[in-house]
Write an enzyme that holds these catalytic residues in place. Sequence first.
Site, short mmCIF file in Angstrom:
data_model
loop_
_atom_site.label_atom_id
_atom_site.label_comp_id
_atom_site.label_asym_id
_atom_site.label_seq_id
_atom_site.Cartn_x
_atom_site.Cartn_y
_atom_site.Cartn_z
N LYS A 182 -1.68 9.56 12.40
CA LYS A 182 -2.68 10.31 11.50
C LYS A 182 -2.23 11.90 11.52
CE LYS A 182 -5.83 8.86 8.98
NZ LYS A 182 -5.77 7.43 8.26
N GLY A 221 -22.91 -2.95 -1.24
CA GLY A 221 -21.73 -2.10 -1.89
C GLY A 221 -21.03 -2.58 -2.97
N LEU A 222 -21.27 -2.15 -4.14
CA LEU A 222 -20.59 -2.79 -5.16
C LEU A 222 -19.34 -1.61 -5.94
CD1 LEU A 222 -23.56 -4.43 -7.06
CD2 LEU A 222 -21.39 -5.41 -6.02
N GLY A 223 -18.97 -1.11 -4.79
CA GLY A 223 -17.66 0.09 -5.46
C GLY A 223 -16.44 -0.79 -5.74
N HIS A 224 -15.35 -0.19 -5.98
CA HIS A 224 -14.17 -0.98 -6.36
C HIS A 224 -14.03 -2.24 -5.79
CE1 HIS A 224 -13.22 2.40 -9.23
NE2 HIS A 224 -12.90 3.04 -7.91
N VAL A 225 -13.84 -2.03 -4.35
CA VAL A 225 -13.63 -3.24 -3.77
C VAL A 225 -14.93 -4.50 -3.47
CG1 VAL A 225 -13.17 -4.19 -1.22
CG2 VAL A 225 -12.21 -2.07 -2.05
N GLY A 226 -16.01 -3.68 -3.31
CA GLY A 226 -17.23 -4.64 -3.31
C GLY A 226 -17.32 -5.34 -4.50
N TYR A 227 -17.26 -4.76 -5.81
CA TYR A 227 -17.47 -5.52 -7.20
C TYR A 227 -16.23 -6.57 -7.40
CZ TYR A 227 -19.40 -6.08 -11.65
OH TYR A 227 -20.03 -6.74 -12.70
#
Length: 358
Positions: free
Chosen positions: A97, A194-200
Amino acid sequence: MISVDSLKPSTPTLDQNEDFLEYALSRGFGELHFKVDRETGMKAIVAIHSTKLGPALGGCRFIHYPDTTAALYDAMRLARGMSYKAALVNLPLGGGKAVIIEPSKPYDRTAYLHRFGEFVNDLGGRYITALDSGTQLSDMDIIAEHTPHVASLSSHNGDPSPYTAKGILRGIQAAVFFKLGRENLNGLHVALQGLGHVGYLLAQHLHELGVNLTVADINPERVEQAVKEFGASAVATENIHKIPCDVFSPCALGAVINDITINQLQTGIVAGAANNQLAHAYHGQKLHDKGILYATDYVINAGGLIFAASKYLHTQESLVNQQIDGIGTTLLQIFERSAKENRPVSVITDTLAQEKLA
């Protein structure tokens, strides 16, 4: 956008009585590198946890920290996590990192990135940088002017979200098989936070497999869209974890499993995309004691890392898909060992990673 780690910035501090080199030694670190550029004022840190399995891949954060100690701790904490994640999904990579400390006074961002690119190149390929908090693809393109060791570039033209969502689906399927003895998800109830890019995308996959959905998101338009498209039920964000369901799938903020929420869960499985789902390590033990199966976050959400690694390693798409499918297989192995040894899934996961890196 390719982000190998979407953890939100955090600024924990080391114990003032603990020497940072002793801290690094006790946690298996191989290298710590510091760069101070007098001309630009840039201050950067690269923490390389392990290169046993391959060069250390990990994102570069470009954010403000209250002090250098906080920046160093953040780099070390996340580098170790990347080592564990790469090891458990069988990537030929170690974990690292980087942080570029954003100053409070005016500075030349482009000049900082040029110097950082030189810094990465000086490490001779032992560290591969990528997107993280505070950086974007155009930043990576500048860094790549000085080094080939960059995993996120504009030319990659890729969105990791579908790969991450598919990995989450494989993890849910593995958890359902282990906990409920079912080989399909049809008719099950998933509460999705959560319905962001991944969640949706995950909601879409689950709907196609006959899952009944209850959803929550801070964006009412995303919720309305899910209700219309998937026939989902909607609840307030503060209540989604309380819904009686077969699977609770946190795909938003971290620390969702905490002293308050853990006693409000009405599910047998926690499996979602969010990072740092356990507010504290002891919550893994509490889930175990309650008989709730936890799909370790840094394994189930490893699809983004697999995607970023594929761009750097030029992995064929067929192998990438195999690696994503392997997330479910890995979780089944973790669940089985957890049951056999009667130890929390979270502890078993860390133990397996440490064994691979020993």
